[in-house]
Design an enzyme around this catalytic site. Structure first.
Site, PDB file in Angstrom:
ATOM      1  N   GLY A  81      51.436 -48.243 -56.500  1.00 39.42           N
ATOM      2  CA  GLY A  81      51.696 -49.279 -55.498  1.00 39.42           C
ATOM      3  C   GLY A  81      52.741 -48.847 -54.476  1.00 39.42           C
ATOM      4  O   GLY A  81      53.616 -48.036 -54.777  1.00 39.42           O
ATOM      5  N   ARG A 145      45.656 -44.795 -57.306  1.00 37.74           N
ATOM      6  CA  ARG A 145      46.015 -44.973 -58.714  1.00 37.74           C
ATOM      7  C   ARG A 145      45.230 -44.053 -59.663  1.00 37.74           C
ATOM      8  O   ARG A 145      45.168 -44.304 -60.864  1.00 37.74           O
ATOM      9  CB  ARG A 145      45.826 -46.433 -59.123  1.00 37.74           C
ATOM     10  N   ASP A 176      54.213 -44.153 -65.403  1.00 39.67           N
ATOM     11  CA  ASP A 176      52.997 -43.429 -65.803  1.00 39.67           C
ATOM     12  C   ASP A 176      52.802 -42.155 -64.981  1.00 39.67           C
ATOM     13  O   ASP A 176      52.472 -41.102 -65.516  1.00 39.67           O
ATOM     14  CB  ASP A 176      51.758 -44.318 -65.623  1.00 39.67           C
ATOM     15  N   LYS A 202      59.734 -44.149 -58.309  1.00 37.36           N
ATOM     16  CA  LYS A 202      59.307 -45.192 -57.370  1.00 37.36           C
ATOM     17  C   LYS A 202      58.746 -46.406 -58.090  1.00 37.36           C
ATOM     18  O   LYS A 202      58.033 -46.245 -59.065  1.00 37.36           O
ATOM     19  CB  LYS A 202      58.224 -44.607 -56.454  1.00 37.36           C
ATOM     20  N   THR A 203      59.057 -47.562 -57.700  1.00 35.13           N
ATOM     21  CA  THR A 203      58.325 -48.814 -57.969  1.00 35.13           C
ATOM     22  C   THR A 203      59.203 -50.006 -57.607  1.00 35.13           C
ATOM     23  O   THR A 203      60.392 -50.039 -57.974  1.00 35.13           O
ATOM     24  CB  THR A 203      57.837 -48.981 -59.434  1.00 35.13           C
ATOM     25  N   ASP A 205      58.890 -52.710 -58.928  1.00 31.59           N
ATOM     26  CA  ASP A 205      59.048 -53.510 -60.147  1.00 31.59           C
ATOM     27  C   ASP A 205      60.404 -53.313 -60.831  1.00 31.59           C
ATOM     28  O   ASP A 205      60.803 -54.143 -61.639  1.00 31.59           O
ATOM     29  CB  ASP A 205      57.937 -53.172 -61.154  1.00 31.59           C
ATOM     30  N   MET A 250      56.010 -60.865 -57.668  1.00 28.05           N
ATOM     31  CA  MET A 250      55.413 -59.640 -58.200  1.00 28.05           C
ATOM     32  C   MET A 250      56.364 -58.953 -59.174  1.00 28.05           C
ATOM     33  O   MET A 250      57.546 -59.273 -59.214  1.00 28.05           O
ATOM     34  CB  MET A 250      55.111 -58.692 -57.050  1.00 28.05           C
ATOM     35  N   ARG A 252      54.659 -57.059 -62.045  1.00 25.37           N
ATOM     36  CA  ARG A 252      53.801 -56.727 -63.193  1.00 25.37           C
ATOM     37  C   ARG A 252      54.395 -57.282 -64.480  1.00 25.37           C
ATOM     38  O   ARG A 252      54.483 -58.501 -64.595  1.00 25.37           O
ATOM     39  CB  ARG A 252      53.584 -55.228 -63.299  1.00 25.37           C
ATOM     40  N   GLU A 413      54.173 -59.001 -49.408  1.00 27.24           N
ATOM     41  CA  GLU A 413      55.095 -59.187 -48.271  1.00 27.24           C
ATOM     42  C   GLU A 413      56.267 -58.209 -48.319  1.00 27.24           C
ATOM     43  O   GLU A 413      56.880 -57.914 -47.294  1.00 27.24           O
ATOM     44  CB  GLU A 413      55.697 -60.610 -48.296  1.00 27.24           C
TER      45      GLU A 413
HETATM   46  P1  FBP Z   1      53.528 -49.645 -59.141  1.00 28.00           P
HETATM   47  O1  FBP Z   1      53.936 -49.911 -60.550  1.00 28.00           O
HETATM   48  O2  FBP Z   1      52.450 -48.672 -59.025  1.00 28.00           O
HETATM   49  O3  FBP Z   1      54.711 -49.296 -58.282  1.00 28.00           O
HETATM   50  O4  FBP Z   1      52.933 -51.003 -58.508  1.00 28.00           O
HETATM   51  C1  FBP Z   1      53.652 -52.178 -58.526  1.00 28.00           C
HETATM   52  C2  FBP Z   1      52.854 -53.403 -58.144  1.00 28.00           C
HETATM   53  O5  FBP Z   1      53.237 -53.831 -56.856  1.00 28.00           O
HETATM   54  C3  FBP Z   1      53.037 -54.510 -59.166  1.00 28.00           C
HETATM   55  O6  FBP Z   1      54.211 -55.252 -58.925  1.00 28.00           O
HETATM   56  C4  FBP Z   1      51.778 -55.297 -59.008  1.00 28.00           C
HETATM   57  O7  FBP Z   1      51.448 -56.003 -60.181  1.00 28.00           O
HETATM   58  C5  FBP Z   1      50.756 -54.241 -58.717  1.00 28.00           C
HETATM   59  O8  FBP Z   1      51.452 -53.161 -58.109  1.00 28.00           O
HETATM   60  C6  FBP Z   1      49.664 -54.716 -57.806  1.00 28.00           C
HETATM   61  O9  FBP Z   1      48.701 -53.734 -57.726  1.00 28.00           O
HETATM   62  P2  FBP Z   1      47.677 -53.573 -56.527  1.00 28.00           P
HETATM   63  O10 FBP Z   1      48.410 -52.887 -55.424  1.00 28.00           O
HETATM   64  O11 FBP Z   1      46.635 -52.690 -57.099  1.00 28.00           O
HETATM   65  O12 FBP Z   1      47.205 -54.918 -56.124  1.00 28.00           O
END
Ligand code: FBP
Length: 539
Positions: A81, A145, A176, A202-203, A205, A250, A252, A413
């Site tokens: 993401g 991904r 991952d 990176k993330t 989350d 958001m 996850r 956003e």
């Molecule tokens: P990453 O863990 O790859 O950084 O992605 C985070 C995220 O934004 C989560 O918060 C969210 O649940 C998911 O990606 C959404 O995935 P997609 O971009 O496939 O809709």
């Protein structure tokens, strides 16, 4: 005009970075390391990259320490993401390579890890890099991904790298992707193919953090964007005094984003999934808790408020997790749903859910056959169940207020917002650090920058062996080496601070904080502050 004035101004922004990265560098190596758990198993799987020392970058008066000042050809991959600051990691790598030798080249693999396997790339020239400095998004090369985990993919990677003369790959990703970076590094060492692999944390989350990584990049900006929006909503709620706003955030699995936004905005309620799991709460208990606060505020004439809901909540409610698992099994291979296949407890729970949510639980499956929890509108589920509970309370004479609601979901956003100064500086420093590690011939490391609550010049750059962060976990029925995902620590200072204030925030009419938009120009206390989480964790 094709660019906003801010875009133009940001292009000229020179990210701040650790003093040690500014001139000639030397690398200081610590003791041999161990993985956080399952040492024997991890050592066996990673004979070449296990036990490497932690590295600290230090200033040095003389020559750059590297395995030569030959031009370096490097490939970079964005994985997963979007997160604000990715473009600055890439510009940091680019500038770092050019510092070693201006003839070095940076290639960007297109569309994520699949770009490496399919040989889809562009050369990132100064012209391209300059257009993307300090901008949000991953659009410079795109992301994806695809998982790099099979030998044929690694071998394809060797072929493509050989064609381009690439001797190092930087993988910018979450837990991952960095686990896979380490598997790739190990494989390339075993094959002695001369390709180094370096990861970058990176993330948005915020769940890629541990004793060595203080925060993942993007978390700062995303939380600031969401907190601005939550603050605006709170101002509206305070003005109109007629709505309860349920806001899903958001993130996850982990609730780091919800917790950080709560610390920044002081809402009336914030649910922390990790607490729900720890207390083995049912959905009804969560609903009852919210209804209690709604009723208590109504008593004071406050028929409005804000509730923050972490995206992953549903999977942390033990009974829901069982239900989702049973549904996943029942619906495997596109079978039609037969409710008789559910255990009695799951069936009862399923039938108690609002129809729309029950339907979402059965419809939205990802390519692995799992329910896509991020598509389940938990905020609507809670609104409906709280409304039901309040109606019962009204009947029983326990509640007299009004419950008008609005629902929101904040995620996309914030993922590509213009990076805050913190993320712009942090990411650029990570990129420069990655280039430094490459120049020193390192592989199997993640670039890290620490001491992040201090001014950027005092940040400490270095490398941490990825194996050090690994343990064995069961994935799809098999034990696999993975980087431990960080959930909210219920003993940690950010959560403890939240717990000690939440009752006051629940009932008060004047504790909301309105953070306002991210500021890029102005005094450091307005523009350069790290997250509350980082400040509380590192005092
Ligand atoms: P990453 O863990 O790859 O950084 O992605 C985070 C995220 O934004 C989560 O918060 C969210 O649940 C998911 O990606 C959404 O995935 P997609 O971009 O496939 O809709």
């Amino acid at each position: 005009m094709t660019e906003s004035p801010l875009q133009i101004a940001r292009r000229a922004y020179q990210p701040k970075m650790p003093q040690a990265l500014m001139g000639q560098v030397s690398l200081q190596e610590g003791e041999a390391t161990q993985s956080v758990a399952d040492q024997e198993a991890i050592r066996e799987l990673f004979p070449n990259t296990y036990g490497l020392p932690v590295i600290k970058v230090e200033s040095r008066k003389s020559k750059v320490e590297s395995h030569g000042t030959e031009p370096l050809n490097v490939g970079v991959i964005l994985s997963g993401g979007q997160a604000p600051g990715g473009h600055n990691v890439i510009s940091g790598i680019f500038d770092g390579l050019k510092r070693v030798n201006p003839d070095g080249k940076l290639y960007g693999f297109l569309g994520g890890p699949s770009g490496l396997i399919d040989g889809k790339y562009i050369e990132l020239t100064a012209d391209i890099i300059d257009r993307y400095r300090n901008t949000g998004g991953f659009d410079i090369i795109g992301s994806g991904r695809t998982k790099l985990e099979e030998t044929w993919q690694f071998d394809k990677g060797i072929e493509v790298c050989r064609q381009l003369g690439i001797t190092a790959i930087v993988i910018i990703g979450g837990d991952d992707s960095n686990t896979n970076a380490c598997v790739l590094a190990e494989y390339y060492l075993q094959k002695q193919c001369g390709i180094q692999v370096i990861g970058c944390p990176k993330t948005i989350d915020g769940d890629l953090k541990n004793a060595m990584i203080e925060t993942s990049f993007g978390f700062d900006t995303a939380c600031k964007v969401y907190s601005e929006l939550i603050g605006n909503i709170q101002r509206d709620a305070n003005s109109a005094k007629k709505y309860w706003h349920f806001i899903r955030l958001m993130g996850r699995s982990a609730s780091h984003i919800a917790l950080e936004c709560a610390l920044q905005t002081q809402p009336n309620i914030c649910i922390i999934s990790e607490e729900v799991e720890h207390k083995q709460m049912t959905l009804q208990q969560i609903v009852d808790d919210i209804a209690r606060v709604v009723a208590a505020r109504a008593e004071k004439g406050l028929n409005f408020g804000t509730v923050l809901v972490p995206e992953g909540l549903i999977e942390f409610i033990p009974a829901m997790r069982v239900l989702i698992q049973e549904l996943n099994d029942l619906l495997a291979d596109n079978k039609a749903l037969d409710l008789n296949g559910l255990t009695p407890a799951s069936r009862q729970l399923y039938e108690s859910l609002p129809q729309a949510i029950a339907k979402q639980l059965t419809m939205d499956r990802d390519p692995h056959g799992n329910v896509q929890v991020s598509l389940i509108e938990t905020e609507k589920l809670l609104i409906e169940m709280v409304a039901r509970r309040l109606a019962e309370m009204k009947e029983a004479g326990q509640y007299k207020g009004k419950f008008a609601t609005q629902h929101h979901f904040f995620g996309y956003e914030g993922r590509c917002a213009v990076p805050s100064n913190f993320d712009a500086d942090y990411c650029y420093s990570l990129g420069q650090t990655a280039a430094t590690l490459i120049a020193a011939g390192k592989t199997g490391y993640m670039a890290i920058v620490r001491n992040l609550t201090r001014p950027a010049t005092e940040w400490i750059a270095g490398g941490v062996p990825i194996t050090m962060m690994m343990n064995m976990e069961r994935r799809n029925g098999k034990l696999k080496p993975v980087i431990q995902k960080a959930l909210v620590d219920l003993q940690g200072k950010p959560y403890q601070y939240f717990v000690s204030h939440r009752e006051q925030w629940a009932l008060s009419d004047d504790t909301y904080i309105f953070p306002g938009p991210i500021q890029y120009y102005g005094p450091a206390e307005v523009c350069d502050q790290p997250t509350c989480t980082l400040r509380l964790e590192h005092n």
